[in-house]
Design a protein around this motif. Structure first.
Motif, short mmCIF file in Angstrom:
data_model
loop_
_atom_site.label_atom_id
_atom_site.label_comp_id
_atom_site.label_asym_id
_atom_site.label_seq_id
_atom_site.Cartn_x
_atom_site.Cartn_y
_atom_site.Cartn_z
N GLU A 208 -5.16 1.53 -11.21
CA GLU A 208 -5.85 1.87 -12.44
C GLU A 208 -7.29 2.29 -12.17
OE1 GLU A 208 -5.33 -1.42 -15.06
OE2 GLU A 208 -3.23 -0.96 -15.46
N SER A 209 -7.93 1.68 -11.18
CA SER A 209 -9.26 2.14 -10.80
C SER A 209 -9.22 3.56 -10.25
CB SER A 209 -9.87 1.19 -9.76
OG SER A 209 -9.97 -0.12 -10.27
N LEU A 210 -8.14 3.87 -9.52
CA LEU A 210 -7.97 5.24 -9.02
C LEU A 210 -7.77 6.21 -10.17
CD1 LEU A 210 -7.64 7.20 -6.65
CD2 LEU A 210 -5.21 6.63 -6.63
N PHE A 211 -7.07 5.79 -11.22
CA PHE A 211 -6.89 6.65 -12.39
C PHE A 211 -8.23 6.99 -13.02
CE2 PHE A 211 -6.53 6.93 -17.03
CZ PHE A 211 -5.67 8.01 -17.15
N ALA B 145 1.25 12.17 -9.65
CA ALA B 145 1.54 12.45 -8.24
C ALA B 145 0.45 11.91 -7.33
CB ALA B 145 1.70 13.97 -8.04
N LEU B 146 -0.80 12.05 -7.74
CA LEU B 146 -1.89 11.54 -6.91
C LEU B 146 -1.86 10.01 -6.84
CD1 LEU B 146 -4.83 13.90 -7.94
CD2 LEU B 146 -3.66 13.82 -5.74
N LEU B 147 -1.56 9.36 -7.96
CA LEU B 147 -1.50 7.91 -7.95
C LEU B 147 -0.36 7.41 -7.06
CD1 LEU B 147 -2.11 7.16 -11.75
CD2 LEU B 147 -3.68 6.72 -9.87
N VAL B 148 0.81 8.02 -7.16
CA VAL B 148 1.94 7.61 -6.32
C VAL B 148 1.67 7.92 -4.86
CG1 VAL B 148 4.39 7.98 -5.85
CG2 VAL B 148 3.58 7.84 -8.20
N LEU C 182 8.28 -1.68 -3.75
CA LEU C 182 6.85 -1.45 -3.95
C LEU C 182 6.58 0.01 -4.35
CD1 LEU C 182 5.29 -3.49 -1.01
CD2 LEU C 182 5.21 -4.05 -3.44
N LEU C 183 7.34 0.92 -3.79
CA LEU C 183 7.17 2.33 -4.17
C LEU C 183 7.65 2.58 -5.60
CD1 LEU C 183 8.23 4.14 -0.87
CD2 LEU C 183 5.93 3.62 -1.70
N LEU C 184 8.74 1.91 -6.00
CA LEU C 184 9.18 2.02 -7.40
C LEU C 184 8.13 1.45 -8.35
CD1 LEU C 184 12.95 1.00 -7.08
CD2 LEU C 184 12.02 3.30 -7.45
N VAL C 185 7.52 0.34 -7.95
CA VAL C 185 6.45 -0.26 -8.77
C VAL C 185 5.29 0.72 -8.90
CG1 VAL C 185 4.70 -2.08 -8.81
CG2 VAL C 185 7.07 -2.64 -8.23
N ALA C 186 4.91 1.35 -7.80
CA ALA C 186 3.81 2.33 -7.85
C ALA C 186 4.14 3.48 -8.79
CB ALA C 186 3.53 2.85 -6.45
N LEU C 187 5.39 3.94 -8.77
CA LEU C 187 5.79 5.04 -9.64
C LEU C 187 5.73 4.63 -11.11
CD1 LEU C 187 6.84 7.91 -9.89
CD2 LEU C 187 9.16 7.04 -9.58
N PHE D 58 -1.22 7.94 -3.34
CA PHE D 58 -2.13 6.92 -2.83
C PHE D 58 -1.37 5.64 -2.51
CE2 PHE D 58 -4.23 2.99 -4.29
CZ PHE D 58 -5.16 2.84 -3.27
N ALA D 59 -0.52 5.20 -3.42
CA ALA D 59 0.23 3.97 -3.18
C ALA D 59 1.18 4.12 -1.99
CB ALA D 59 1.02 3.59 -4.42
#
Length: 298
Positions: free
Chosen positions: A58-61, A91-94, A207-212, A96-97
């Motif tokens: 959320e900080s990245l957002f 896409a940028l948020l995912v 963890l990748l599903l959570v990030a998405l 990064f994760a």
């Protein structure tokens, strides 16, 4: 939902139903993404206090919104379009994760505590960078930024909702198919491995599903740090089961009741005396402090 769509329905009914339908669809999608994402994250970390927000997404957002307005200005943002901007932000948020998880989890051991610590550090870094650029903005650009970084359920358009619904539906289908493996993963790495579940591979995928999910929710309505924490910590006692075949739909339904019911109360009983995001953040923050104090006493 039926009450929200039909209460005090008069005037231009077609316009009102369309407007309320978009708000309702937004709240349902956010309930799906926040509830399931936080439940999966707590299953992996085996901690009911942690949420995906501590990973700095959320900080990245907020940083991403600040960079877009700072670099492209308001006119450049309008050229991207709502769907294009949503896809770019998500896409940028995912990305990064994904990079963070691959970097941290590519070693010989699975160190989730290190993941969480670096997530907190990254969140602090992103907030500091956002604050610096916000001080260099013009008043008009800063006003536009403030309208984008505070969570609201009324700004998503139909195109963005369709894309978000497709993403959430696909992720939910994948999660539902692995619901029985989640029960085993919740037992811990040693127990899951002994029962034949490839723990490392499954946890990385979860963890990748959570990030998405978190990226989709945040790009759709804005950052809401404590919504998932509030939903999931209501789900555990109300459902009364550790099995994910009950927890997953339970978290979604409780999230819908929380958001739709809260919006209905604010609009009809309190005459919009506040915003739903502020109430949820206040309640979730109080719950977070209570859980920390409760855990400290044990």
């Amino acid at each position: 939902m039926a009450v929200f769509m039909t209460i005090q329905l008069h005037g231009n009914i077609a316009y009102i139903l369309k407007h309320r339908g978009q708000i309702l669809a937004t709240m349902v999608l956010v309930a799906f993404a926040s509830g399931i994402g936080t439940l999966l994250f707590q299953t992996v970390t085996q901690n009911r206090i942690l949420t995906p927000s501590v990973m700095g997404l959320e900080s990245l957002f907020v940083l991403l919104q600040t960079v877009l307005i700072f670099a492209l200005d308001i006119g450049g943002l309008s050229m991207l379009g709502s769907v294009g901007r949503f896809l770019a932000e998500g896409a940028l948020l995912v990305t990064f994760a994904t990079l963070l998880y691959r970097w941290l989890l590519s070693g010989s051991g699975m160190d989730l505590h290190r993941v969480l610590l670096i997530g907190l550090v990254c969140g602090t870094l992103f907030r500091s960078a956002s604050g610096l650029m916000q001080r260099l903005m013009s008043p008009g650009e800063f006003a536009v930024l403030q309208s984008r970084i505070f969570a609201t359920f009324t700004r998503a358009d139909g195109g963005v909702l369709m894309v978000c619904a497709l993403i959430v539906a696909l992720v939910s289908l994948v999660v539902w198919r692995m619901r029985h493996r989640l029960d085993v993963i919740a037992l811990g790495a040693n127990s899951a491995t002994a029962l034949g579940v490839p723990y490392r591979r499954n946890v990385t995928g979860i963890l990748l599903l959570v990030a998405l999910l978190v990226a989709t929710s945040t790009a759709l309505v804005g950052p809401m740090m404590f919504l998932g924490l509030l939903i999931v910590n209501l789900t555990y006692p109300l459902i009364g089961s550790w099995r994910h075949c009950y927890l997953l739909p339970g978290s979604v339904l409780i999230g819908m009741v929380t958001l739709v019911g809260g919006q209905l109360v604010l609009e009809r009983l309190l005459d919009m005396a506040g915003t739903l995001s502020v109430v949820i953040e206040f309640t979730g923050g109080a719950l977070f402090i209570y859980l920390l104090l409760k855990k400290a006493k044990k």
